[in-house]
Design an enzyme around this catalytic site. Structure first.
Site, mmCIF file in Angstrom:
data_model
loop_
_atom_site.group_PDB
_atom_site.id
_atom_site.type_symbol
_atom_site.label_atom_id
_atom_site.label_comp_id
_atom_site.label_asym_id
_atom_site.label_seq_id
_atom_site.Cartn_x
_atom_site.Cartn_y
_atom_site.Cartn_z
ATOM 1 N N HIS A 1 8.540 -0.986 0.497
ATOM 2 C CA HIS A 1 8.207 -0.665 1.889
ATOM 3 C C HIS A 1 6.704 -0.678 2.130
ATOM 4 O O HIS A 1 6.262 -0.742 3.277
ATOM 5 C CB HIS A 1 8.844 0.663 2.328
ATOM 6 C CG HIS A 1 8.198 1.902 1.815
ATOM 7 N ND1 HIS A 1 8.706 2.633 0.771
ATOM 8 C CD2 HIS A 1 7.084 2.562 2.218
ATOM 9 C CE1 HIS A 1 7.948 3.700 0.559
ATOM 10 N NE2 HIS A 1 6.950 3.674 1.427
ATOM 11 N N ASP B 1 13.760 -0.229 -3.496
ATOM 12 C CA ASP B 1 12.422 -0.112 -2.907
ATOM 13 C C ASP B 1 11.341 -0.425 -3.947
ATOM 14 O O ASP B 1 10.507 0.423 -4.285
ATOM 15 C CB ASP B 1 12.249 1.303 -2.357
ATOM 16 C CG ASP B 1 10.992 1.474 -1.522
ATOM 17 O OD1 ASP B 1 10.408 0.452 -1.104
ATOM 18 O OD2 ASP B 1 10.597 2.636 -1.287
ATOM 19 N N SER C 1 2.909 6.594 -1.201
ATOM 20 C CA SER C 1 3.995 5.674 -1.515
ATOM 21 C C SER C 1 3.567 4.684 -2.585
ATOM 22 O O SER C 1 2.469 4.136 -2.549
ATOM 23 C CB SER C 1 4.423 4.905 -0.265
ATOM 24 O OG SER C 1 5.266 5.671 0.529
#
Length: 291
Positions: free
Chosen positions: A93, A139, A236
């Site tokens: 992402h 992911d 992230s």
């Protein structure tokens, strides 16, 4: 058995998409649209991507030499882990929908230039072909640097799990997570300095109590220790590492999502690196140890 292994690697290699070539990554000035949050209420609050580190400790240069600072399209910030002289692993992402990727290694400051740090642009970005932007399944992504970086006391690759660790859960292990995310719920900016936090790996069964069906076998979860916890915005792709029997750090997770506003005691979910060893090897060429 060897034939089966080769076939497995070939199939995994086909499950990736190249986002951009190097030519299209250069001199991009467009801004990255905000990464969409997961908007489903699971009873504990809204699940959101891009965890932050709350109560984390500042990191000295050279302390986490595999840490990568990623800046997408000149604006959005993520983290990553250097796994070879030209490949960085991060979350899908962070890469999906972006056009340029600047990668800084050897640094502990997001805003100030530092000696012994280098910044490279990526010439290739790969997102797992089965990445689901709504559920954050699969992911995982990878960036290939334009130039091979030299390993120094400040820049070095983290060790990947060996093939013999593919089924290891790491449950109960004390782990270290690092990144540049927000330091509090009220802050809207990424941290100026690299932060680290001690966490404990928990079982997926416990993690499912918070995130329900978002948790799959390809996730690994942790809870914070001593008031330190990852939660939201900027971390992230941050590396989750554990020390092996030889006191060498092994990359076991990449920060994927957490609970909105990071309520105390709730877990954070990561990409489980051992679930993607074949994908990593097939797409990056990084060799995996047998043990």
């Amino acid at each position: 058995m060897k034939v089966l292994v080769v076939l497995s690697v070939f199939l995994v290699a086909s499950q990736a998409k190249v986002v951009q070539s190097w030519a299209s990554l250069q001199h991009v000035n467009s801004n990255l649209a905000s990464i969409s949050a997961i908007s489903h209420d699971n009873g504990e609050g809204v699940v959101a991507p891009a965890p932050r580190i709350v109560g984390g400790a500042a990191v000295a240069q050279g302390q986490i030499p595999w840490q990568a600072l990623l800046v997408m399209d000149g604006s959005s910030v993520c983290s990553g882990a250097l796994v070879s002289s030209d490949w960085v692993l991060t979350t899908a992402h962070c890469l999906d929908g972006s056009r340029s990727f600047a990668v800084t290694l050897g640094a502990t400051s997001r805003t100030a230039g530092q000696a012994n740090a280098v910044t490279e642009y990526a010439k290739e970005a790969i997102v797992h072909a089965s990445f689901n932007a709504k559920t954050y399944a699969n992911d995982i992504g990878a960036l290939r640097l334009q130039t091979l970086v030299d390993f120094t006391d400040y820049i070095d690759a983290v060790q990947l799990p060996s093939l013999s660790q593919a089924s290891t859960t790491f449950e109960g292990a004390t782990a270290l997570v690092s990144g540049y995310g927000r330091t509090s719920s009220s802050s809207q900016a990424a941290s100026d300095v690299l932060l680290q936090a001690e966490v404990q790996v928990i079982s997926n069964a416990v993690c499912t109590q918070t995130f329900n069906t978002y948790i799959q076998s390809s996730n690994i979860c942790s809870v914070g220790l001593n008031g330190q916890t990852p939660c939201d915005h900027g971390d992230s792709g941050g590396p989750l590492v554990v020390a092996d029997d030889d006191s060498q750090y092994v990359l076991v997770g990449l920060m994927s999502f957490g609970a909105h506003n990071c309520p105390a005691g709730l877990p954070t979910a990561y990409v489980r690196v051992t679930s993607y060893l074949s994908w990593i090897s097939a797409n990056t060429g990084v060799a995996l140890g047998p043990r």
